[in-house]
Design a protein around this motif. Structure first.
Motif, mmCIF file in Angstrom:
data_model
loop_
_atom_site.group_PDB
_atom_site.id
_atom_site.type_symbol
_atom_site.label_atom_id
_atom_site.label_comp_id
_atom_site.label_asym_id
_atom_site.label_seq_id
_atom_site.Cartn_x
_atom_site.Cartn_y
_atom_site.Cartn_z
ATOM 1 N N UNK A 1 -91.022 -46.943 56.306
ATOM 2 C CA UNK A 1 -91.648 -46.598 57.567
ATOM 3 C C UNK A 1 -90.958 -45.377 58.171
ATOM 4 N N UNK A 2 -91.743 -44.460 58.724
ATOM 5 C CA UNK A 2 -91.149 -43.288 59.364
ATOM 6 C C UNK A 2 -90.482 -43.699 60.680
ATOM 7 N N UNK A 3 -89.598 -42.856 61.165
ATOM 8 C CA UNK A 3 -88.939 -43.134 62.453
ATOM 9 C C UNK A 3 -89.957 -43.213 63.579
ATOM 10 N N UNK A 4 -90.959 -42.363 63.517
ATOM 11 C CA UNK A 4 -92.009 -42.359 64.548
ATOM 12 C C UNK A 4 -92.748 -43.699 64.555
ATOM 13 N N UNK A 5 -93.129 -44.176 63.373
ATOM 14 C CA UNK A 5 -93.845 -45.453 63.297
ATOM 15 C C UNK A 5 -92.942 -46.620 63.682
ATOM 16 N N UNK A 6 -91.656 -46.544 63.359
ATOM 17 C CA UNK A 6 -90.719 -47.582 63.788
ATOM 18 C C UNK A 6 -90.650 -47.623 65.306
ATOM 19 N N UNK A 7 -90.624 -46.459 65.938
ATOM 20 C CA UNK A 7 -90.604 -46.389 67.397
ATOM 21 C C UNK A 7 -91.871 -46.944 68.012
ATOM 22 N N UNK A 8 -93.012 -46.608 67.418
ATOM 23 C CA UNK A 8 -94.290 -47.118 67.912
ATOM 24 C C UNK A 8 -94.348 -48.632 67.759
ATOM 25 N N UNK A 9 -93.878 -49.134 66.618
ATOM 26 C CA UNK A 9 -93.863 -50.584 66.393
ATOM 27 C C UNK A 9 -92.972 -51.277 67.413
ATOM 28 N N UNK A 10 -91.780 -50.749 67.643
ATOM 29 C CA UNK A 10 -90.851 -51.350 68.597
ATOM 30 C C UNK A 10 -91.429 -51.341 70.011
ATOM 31 N N UNK A 11 -92.018 -50.222 70.410
ATOM 32 C CA UNK A 11 -92.602 -50.122 71.756
ATOM 33 C C UNK A 11 -93.766 -51.096 71.916
ATOM 34 N N UNK A 12 -94.605 -51.196 70.897
ATOM 35 C CA UNK A 12 -95.736 -52.121 70.932
ATOM 36 C C UNK A 12 -95.241 -53.554 71.049
#
Length: 70
Positions: free
Chosen positions: A3-14
């Protein structure tokens, strides 16, 4: 596939947003059933506290498991 860092951030925020909304909704449903009445504002404030505890717990457990993995 990693997973990219961006997608990890989006997942965590969600995850945090959904957890917060669920905490508030559950308080509004469950608290009155056990005789505790609270306003939406109070439920939101308690939701912030629950969310902060959840974030700290999740971070600490992730660090422990990363350390155990070596």
């Amino acid at each position: 596939m990693s997973q990219t860092r961006m997608m990890s951030g989006i997942e965590a925020a969600t995850n945090v947003i959904i957890g917060y909304v669920l905490a508030v909704l559950m308080q509004l449903l469950i608290f009155p059933a056990v005789g505790l009445d609270l306003s939406l504002r109070q439920a939101m404030q308690i939701g912030v506290a629950f969310t902060a505890c959840s974030l700290i717990r999740s971070y600490a457990l992730r660090r422990v498991f990363n350390r155990l993995r070596g």
